[in-house]
Design a protein around this motif. Structure first.
Motif, mmCIF file in Angstrom:
data_model
loop_
_atom_site.group_PDB
_atom_site.id
_atom_site.type_symbol
_atom_site.label_atom_id
_atom_site.label_comp_id
_atom_site.label_asym_id
_atom_site.label_seq_id
_atom_site.Cartn_x
_atom_site.Cartn_y
_atom_site.Cartn_z
ATOM 1 N N ILE A 1 -4.877 10.986 -6.779
ATOM 2 C CA ILE A 1 -5.541 11.213 -5.498
ATOM 3 C C ILE A 1 -4.659 12.034 -4.567
ATOM 4 N N VAL A 2 -3.352 11.874 -4.673
ATOM 5 C CA VAL A 2 -2.436 12.690 -3.863
ATOM 6 C C VAL A 2 -2.594 14.156 -4.227
ATOM 7 N N GLU A 3 -2.605 14.461 -5.527
ATOM 8 C CA GLU A 3 -2.743 15.853 -5.948
ATOM 9 C C GLU A 3 -4.106 16.414 -5.556
ATOM 10 N N THR A 4 -5.138 15.589 -5.633
ATOM 11 C CA THR A 4 -6.470 16.034 -5.222
ATOM 12 C C THR A 4 -6.491 16.393 -3.745
ATOM 13 N N ARG B 1 -4.800 2.397 1.065
ATOM 14 C CA ARG B 1 -4.096 1.496 0.157
ATOM 15 C C ARG B 1 -3.491 2.259 -1.018
ATOM 16 N N LYS B 2 -4.239 3.231 -1.553
ATOM 17 C CA LYS B 2 -3.729 4.021 -2.664
ATOM 18 C C LYS B 2 -2.485 4.809 -2.253
ATOM 19 N N LEU B 3 -2.518 5.369 -1.055
ATOM 20 C CA LEU B 3 -1.358 6.128 -0.582
ATOM 21 C C LEU B 3 -0.192 5.195 -0.277
ATOM 22 N N ALA B 4 -0.501 4.047 0.314
ATOM 23 C CA ALA B 4 0.553 3.089 0.647
ATOM 24 C C ALA B 4 1.253 2.580 -0.609
ATOM 25 N N HIS B 5 0.533 2.536 -1.710
ATOM 26 C CA HIS B 5 1.128 2.112 -2.987
ATOM 27 C C HIS B 5 2.288 3.014 -3.378
ATOM 28 N N LEU B 6 2.235 4.273 -2.936
ATOM 29 C CA LEU B 6 3.299 5.229 -3.221
ATOM 30 C C LEU B 6 4.277 5.366 -2.065
#
Length: 334
Positions: free
Chosen positions: A230-233, A265-270
């Motif tokens: 999702i980061v790359e997207t 949440r997905k970004l916070a995971h990283l």
């Protein structure tokens, strides 16, 4: 409650492998220092730092190993860093941001490790200390390991053959002739206030080639790996919207087919935020325009999603360590 300084077992493995290769009584040495004998199975777990340093000191003394710390550091690779730290570095737009991430998360590698960046005329130093260990005789065994990881981080941006201009050690340690021969043209300094490596400040604005080669662990369950996707997207998608102004998190989440909370949440995971990704997209657009076109800086600011040129200059300097004008001038000298 008394705080016990910890280190990741990963950092002891190179010492253990050297001892195993020379036929030393490794398990007995570990046991004498009250450390687990099965370190290979516990490399991602935390161990008490002071017994670990005592283990290394005892092994060096009893086995007569010269340059033990340096030899171990040579066996440590960039991949030995925590995966989340490597992910943050891989998605950092510049070396400057990558080093700031490393400094911020340093205590996750060793709980008493502190890292910071010092500016000195046309150079910067990436410094580190282990709190509460000043004056310890066997601190020298940790110094190369403290310095080798900033070197690995810079090499992600500057190339695998990059060498620092100087290396400092907090201890009285001074590298021997053979070790020095592997670091030509590097100056060494002992008895420093901290361990450090020095690099030209022109390197801070180097763009990041690491994201494309970053391969996360597939051992995670659930939606872990897709967090990287999702980061790359987002980084691919956001540049198309920058000239229209800041695109809101809710809009981006909707385009990506996620709820705002899930995206966060997905970004916070990283260890990332949406602002981090947006800032990266803006910087990459701005740096490309500054490097490859003759657009006025004010127009670069607008094309990168900024309505205030002064805000743009401050943001650009925060990411690259230099002003947009200086960045353009330096890039044209290359």
């Amino acid at each position: 409650m008394t705080s016990i300084p910890l280190t990741r077992g990963q950092f002891l493995l190179p010492f253990v492998s050297i001892l195993d290769e020379i036929g030393a009584p490794t398990e007995a040495l570990l046991g004498k220092s009250r450390l687990p004998s099965s370190l290979a199975e516990k490399s991602e777990l935390y161990l008490p730092l002071l017994p670990a340093l005592r283990f290394v000191e005892t092994a060096q003394r009893t086995q007569g190993i010269e340059e033990f710390g340096y030899m171990a550091a040579q066996r440590l690779h960039y991949s030995h860093m925590r995966e989340k730290t490597r992910a943050l570095i891989a998605h950092a737009p510049t070396l400057f941001v990558a080093l700031r991430h490393a400094c911020y998360w340093a205590s996750r590698e060793d709980t008493i490790l502190s890292m910071w960046i010092e500016h000195d005329v046309d150079h910067v130093r990436v410094c580190s200390t282990l709190s509460g260990t000043g004056g310890m005789l066997h601190l020298k065994y940790a110094q190369w390991i403290q310095n080798i990881f900033p070197i690995h981080i810079v090499r992600q941006f500057a190339g695998p053959d990059w060498m620092p201009t100087a290396i400092g050690f907090e201890s009285a340690y001074s590298p021997g002739p053979e070790t020095r021969s592997h670091w030509p043209n590097v100056r060494f300094h002992s008895n420093q206030p901290a361990a450090w490596v020095s690099l030209p400040d022109t390197l801070l604005s180097l763009s990041n080639p690491a994201a494309a080669s970053f391969v996360p662990s597939r051992s995670q369950e659930g939606d872990g790996p897709s967090d990287y996707d999702i980061v790359e997207t987002l980084k691919l998608m956001l540049p198309a919207y920058l000239e229209e102004g800041t695109i809101a998190l809710a809009d981006v989440a909707d385009i990506a087919g996620l709820s705002p909370r899930t995206l966060q949440r997905k970004l916070a995971h990283l260890g990332l935020t949406y602002s981090d990704i947006l800032e990266t997209a803006r910087y990459e657009t701005a740096s490309r325009l500054l490097r490859d076109t003759d657009c006025r800086i004010i127009d670069v600011a607008f094309s990168s999603g900024y309505t205030d040129p002064a805000h743009f200059s401050r943001a650009f300097r925060r990411i690259s360590g230099t002003t947009p004008r200086q960045f353009r001038e330096r890039s044209r000298l290359l």
